[in-house]
Structures are given as structure tokens and as C-alpha cells.
Write an enzyme that holds these catalytic residues in place. Structure first.
Site, mmCIF file in Angstrom:
data_model
loop_
_atom_site.group_PDB
_atom_site.id
_atom_site.type_symbol
_atom_site.label_atom_id
_atom_site.label_comp_id
_atom_site.label_asym_id
_atom_site.label_seq_id
_atom_site.Cartn_x
_atom_site.Cartn_y
_atom_site.Cartn_z
ATOM 1 N N LYS A 222 19.664 19.134 -3.730
ATOM 2 C CA LYS A 222 19.377 20.712 -4.297
ATOM 3 C C LYS A 222 19.932 21.534 -3.194
ATOM 4 O O LYS A 222 19.357 21.674 -2.086
ATOM 5 C CB LYS A 222 17.890 20.533 -4.202
ATOM 6 C CG LYS A 222 17.492 22.038 -4.772
ATOM 7 C CD LYS A 222 16.182 22.219 -5.254
ATOM 8 C CE LYS A 222 15.522 23.655 -5.684
ATOM 9 N NZ LYS A 222 14.169 23.554 -5.841
ATOM 10 N N CYS B 149 6.467 26.698 -4.383
ATOM 11 C CA CYS B 149 6.761 28.134 -4.314
ATOM 12 C C CYS B 149 6.512 29.036 -5.372
ATOM 13 O O CYS B 149 6.172 30.425 -5.341
ATOM 14 C CB CYS B 149 8.485 28.169 -4.490
ATOM 15 S SG CYS B 149 9.123 27.424 -5.680
ATOM 16 N N ARG C 3 13.834 32.697 -10.658
ATOM 17 C CA ARG C 3 12.718 33.172 -9.822
ATOM 18 C C ARG C 3 11.962 34.418 -10.756
ATOM 19 O O ARG C 3 11.070 34.455 -10.454
ATOM 20 C CB ARG C 3 13.357 33.550 -8.559
ATOM 21 C CG ARG C 3 13.678 32.305 -7.845
ATOM 22 C CD ARG C 3 14.343 32.366 -6.562
ATOM 23 N NE ARG C 3 15.035 31.214 -6.150
ATOM 24 C CZ ARG C 3 15.638 31.252 -5.077
ATOM 25 N NH1 ARG C 3 16.039 32.075 -4.238
ATOM 26 N NH2 ARG C 3 16.057 29.898 -4.766
ATOM 27 N N CYS D 287 8.575 26.963 -0.405
ATOM 28 C CA CYS D 287 8.218 25.871 -0.887
ATOM 29 C C CYS D 287 7.229 24.874 -0.150
ATOM 30 O O CYS D 287 7.124 23.796 -0.425
ATOM 31 C CB CYS D 287 9.397 25.086 -1.259
ATOM 32 S SG CYS D 287 10.592 26.032 -2.332
ATOM 33 N N LYS E 159 21.440 19.387 -8.405
ATOM 34 C CA LYS E 159 21.179 20.744 -8.776
ATOM 35 C C LYS E 159 21.904 21.842 -7.977
ATOM 36 O O LYS E 159 21.611 21.746 -6.684
ATOM 37 C CB LYS E 159 19.666 20.831 -8.910
ATOM 38 C CG LYS E 159 19.197 22.223 -9.125
ATOM 39 C CD LYS E 159 17.684 22.239 -9.027
ATOM 40 C CE LYS E 159 17.109 23.652 -9.188
ATOM 41 N NZ LYS E 159 15.703 23.668 -9.144
ATOM 42 N N GLU F 268 21.424 12.601 1.673
ATOM 43 C CA GLU F 268 20.236 12.934 0.975
ATOM 44 C C GLU F 268 19.680 11.919 -0.274
ATOM 45 O O GLU F 268 18.716 11.425 -0.298
ATOM 46 C CB GLU F 268 20.235 14.201 0.356
ATOM 47 C CG GLU F 268 20.013 15.314 1.212
ATOM 48 C CD GLU F 268 18.651 15.611 1.583
ATOM 49 O OE1 GLU F 268 17.820 15.114 1.078
ATOM 50 O OE2 GLU F 268 18.335 16.722 2.221
ATOM 51 N N CYS G 46 6.237 21.337 -6.690
ATOM 52 C CA CYS G 46 6.701 22.265 -5.537
ATOM 53 C C CYS G 46 5.577 23.477 -5.460
ATOM 54 O O CYS G 46 4.475 23.370 -5.985
ATOM 55 C CB CYS G 46 8.079 23.172 -5.989
ATOM 56 S SG CYS G 46 8.826 23.833 -4.618
HETATM 57 C C1 PBG Z 1 11.432 25.177 -7.412
HETATM 58 C C2 PBG Z 1 12.399 25.128 -8.287
HETATM 59 C C3 PBG Z 1 13.522 26.230 -8.471
HETATM 60 C C4 PBG Z 1 14.161 25.598 -9.593
HETATM 61 C C5 PBG Z 1 13.528 24.315 -10.034
HETATM 62 N N1 PBG Z 1 12.434 24.448 -9.225
HETATM 63 C C6 PBG Z 1 13.765 27.416 -7.716
HETATM 64 C C7 PBG Z 1 14.318 27.368 -6.231
HETATM 65 O O1 PBG Z 1 14.316 26.339 -5.714
HETATM 66 O O2 PBG Z 1 14.513 28.720 -5.862
HETATM 67 C C8 PBG Z 1 15.309 26.491 -10.117
HETATM 68 C C9 PBG Z 1 15.763 26.149 -11.558
HETATM 69 C C10 PBG Z 1 16.705 27.107 -12.041
HETATM 70 O O3 PBG Z 1 17.192 27.992 -11.693
HETATM 71 O O4 PBG Z 1 17.065 26.844 -13.450
HETATM 72 N N2 PBG Z 1 11.602 24.972 -5.919
#
Ligand code: PBG
Length: 328
Positions: free
Chosen positions: A196, A123, A206, A131, A249, A234, A121
Site C-alpha cells: 500500500k 484511521c 478520506r 492508522c 493499492k 512487503e 484499520c
Molecule cells: C484506511 C484505508 C484507506 C483506503 C482504504 N483503506 C485510506 C488511507 O490509507 O488513507 C483508501 C481507499 C480509496 O482511496 O479508495 N487506511
């Protein structure tokens, strides 16, 4: 009244060994994947305030963390990088000497039997915290795919065993599959964060990954929590594009989705037990309001019962230890 027959379900619950004989779901330490946050610098072990027990660690502390995983029988680790430098195109995500690339190389050198999963990713690496690439405040899909593919290939070059794209751009699985194949990594599987949701349960992550978006939110690319059929679309499109595993997730509010994805795809399903879910249990346990071990094992078992084959969880090491103690 008295002659209405009733079933005696309690017969099968009478003793501990009887209950073990009829138990339908077995949670095993082999099901668990542990997330780690790696930072630049020396001798860093920065506690993440909203995730008690979780630290950002520098490379010199990685070995002790991996030793703990191995000692407890956890087989998989997913690596998140927290770089020092951020820019608008997230260039540290695909730098050969990026923090994730260095961490992957080190783990594969010192702990070759661990399965190393790279989160793909942008981000954590972009100065705006989104992202993908931004133009006029919009996250652009197709230009982001090029950078994400470069990131995945650089992670495979570093030695990642599995690529896990979490960015929710359309077509990321197809683009990354093609990029990996062209670079000679056709044997490296993709664990796609296909399903997701745009979830408030990512808050503590974050903090851990310094990846809060500087403006807006992720609702134009992550899914609406109200949607079920979209999750199946998806998952199906990611499988058509070449995904080998499907991640759902977060986990706890999405057990129904996990079950449906499992039934509809017959692919390995991975539950991501996210940071907010971890923080809630930790907070309640620290107050003495719940029994942490029992709650965690119950929650993780519920994810398996809902169809997950694997679980990414910050509780992985503790849960593996508890499972070993319980079985001995
Ligand atoms: C990156 C990512 C995120 C998480 C995993 N990969 C954060 C998001 O999408 O904001 C979250 C994992 C967690 O909350 O444990 N994109």
C-alpha cells in the site's frame, strides 16, 4: 524493399468472434468487490461529493444496496465504518456494537451468500485520523498491533468472512493471524493490504470515510511510490506471516508492481482501484470527454492483464451490469 516479409497480425482481429476467440484476458463480474461506507443513524444516504454515485448509508439502506449487488452478480463487499464517536485509541473500531460490527451482522443475516470483507484499520475511528496509536506525534507500531488485532477479532465475531488489514504497521498480519487463531477463527482468511503506497489518489476516500489525518501524513507507514523492490519484500513478509491474498493499492499507477507481485508470489493478487482513480473517470465522463463504460471496462481489464485476480472497485456494480449486457 517490397520483398521484406511482414506478419499479418490483423488476421486475428478481423471479426468480433475472431477477436473473442483469441482474447487473452477475461474480466468477469465474479472478479469484482464493492466497497461500502456505513454510518450511524436513520435514513442516511449522504452523497460523497468527490465520488459521484457513492453514498455513505445508514443500516436501514444497506439492504437495498446489497440487493443491487446480488441482482448484478457481485459476490463480495468490503465494509468501511464511519463512526459518530472518535477518540485517541479508535475504540469504536473494536466495539461489539460498532457501526462495522452491526453492518457485518446485518449483511450476513440478510444476504448470507455475499462474501463480507472487513477493512481493519483505525484511521476512521481515531480523532487524529492516523492508522495507529500516537505518542509525541509518532505512530507507534507495536501498541497499534494490539488494537488492530482486537478489531480483527471483533469483526470475525460479527461474522466477517475475510479480514483485510489496511494499516501498514509492521507485523500486522502475524499479529492478526495469531489473534484470530486464538479466538477460534483459524478458518478466516486474511486479505492483506501488503503493498500500500502513500498515495495522493486516496483523497476522495478520506472525504467518504472522514479519515484525513489531523497532522502530518502517512509516509512513515505507507510505501514510497518510487519503490518496487520494497513492494516485493512487503508481499513476501506478509505471506510468511500468513496472508492469504495480497492487495496492491492503488491500481492504475502500479500495474507493474501487480505483475511482479503475481509472478513472485503465485498468491491471489487483489487490485484496489482507489477513490481518486474513480473520481477522475467520473469527472471526465460527466464532462462528456470520455465514454465511461468503455474506459472503466478497459481499465479493469488492464488490472487483470497485469496479474490481479480480484479488483476492489467503486465501479463494481456498474461494471457487473455492463459485463452482463455485453455478453447477452
Ligand atoms: C484506511 C484505508 C484507506 C483506503 C482504504 N483503506 C485510506 C488511507 O490509507 O488513507 C483508501 C481507499 C480509496 O482511496 O479508495 N487506511
Amino acid at each position: 524493399m517490397n520483398d521484406i516479409a511482414f506478419r499479418r497480425h490483423r488476421r486475428l482481429r478481423r471479426t468480433s468472434s475472431m477477436r473473442a476467440l483469441v482474447r487473452e484476458t477475461q474480466l468477469q463480474k465474479e472478479d469484482l468487490i464493492y466497497p461500502i461506507f456505513v454510518v450511524e443513524g436513520q435514513d442516511k444516504k449522504n452523497p460523497v461529493a468527490s465520488m459521484p454515485g457513492v453514498n455513505q448509508v445508514s443500516l436501514d439502506h444497506l439492504t437495498e444496496e446489497m440487493n443491487e449487488l446480488e441482482a448484478n452478480g457481485v459476490l463480495g463487499v468490503i465494509v468501511f465504518g464511519v463512526p459518530d464517536q472518535k477518540d485517541d485509541c479508535g475504540s469504536q473500531a473494536y466495539a461489539a456494537e460498532g457501526i462495522v460490527q452491526k453492518a457485518i451482522r446485518q449483511i450476513k443475516r440478510d444476504h448470507p451468500s455475499l462474501t463480507v470483507i472487513a477493512d481493519t484499520c483505525l484511521c476512521q475511528y481515531t480523532d487524529h485520523g492516523h492508522c495507529g496509536v500516537i505518542e509525541d506525534g509518532v505512530v507507534l507500531n507495536d501498541p497499534s498491533l494490539e488494537l488492530l488485532t482486537k478489531t480483527a477479532v471483533s469483526q470475525a465475531e460479527a461474522g466477517a468472512d475475510i479480514i483485510a488489514p489496511s494499516n501498514m504497521m509492521d507485523g500486522f498480519t502475524a499479529a492478526i493471524r495469531k489473534g484470530l487463531d486464538e479466538a477460534g477463527y483459524s478458518d478466516i482468511p486474511i486479505m492483506s493490504y501488503a503493498v500500500k503506497y502513500a498515495s495522493a489518489f486516496y483523497g476522495p476516500f478520506r472525504d467518504a470515510a472522514n479519515s484525513t489525518p489531523s497532522f502530518g501524513d502517512r509516509k512513515t507507514y505507507q510505501m514510497d511510490p518510487a519503490n518496487r523492490e520494497e513492494a516485493l519484500r512487503e508481499a513476501k513478509s506478509d505471506i510468511e506471516e500468513g496472508a492469504d491474498f495480497i492487495i496492491v493499492k492503488p491500481a492504475l499507477s502500479y500495474l507493474d508492481i501487480m505483475r511482479e507481485v503475481k509472478n513472485e508470489t503465485a498468491y491471489p493478487v487483489v487490485a484496489y482501484n482507489v477513490s481518486g482513480e474513480y473520481a477522475m473517470i467520473k469527472a471526465a465522463a460527466q464532462n462528456g470527454w470520455i465514454n465511461e463504460k468503455e474506459v472503466v471496462l478497459e481499465k479493469l481489464t488492464s488490472m487483470k492483464r497485469a496479474g490481479a485476480d480480484l479488483i476492489i472497485t467503486y465501479f463494481a456494480v456498474d461494471a457487473a451490469r455492463w459485463l452482463t449486457e455485453t455478453n447477452s
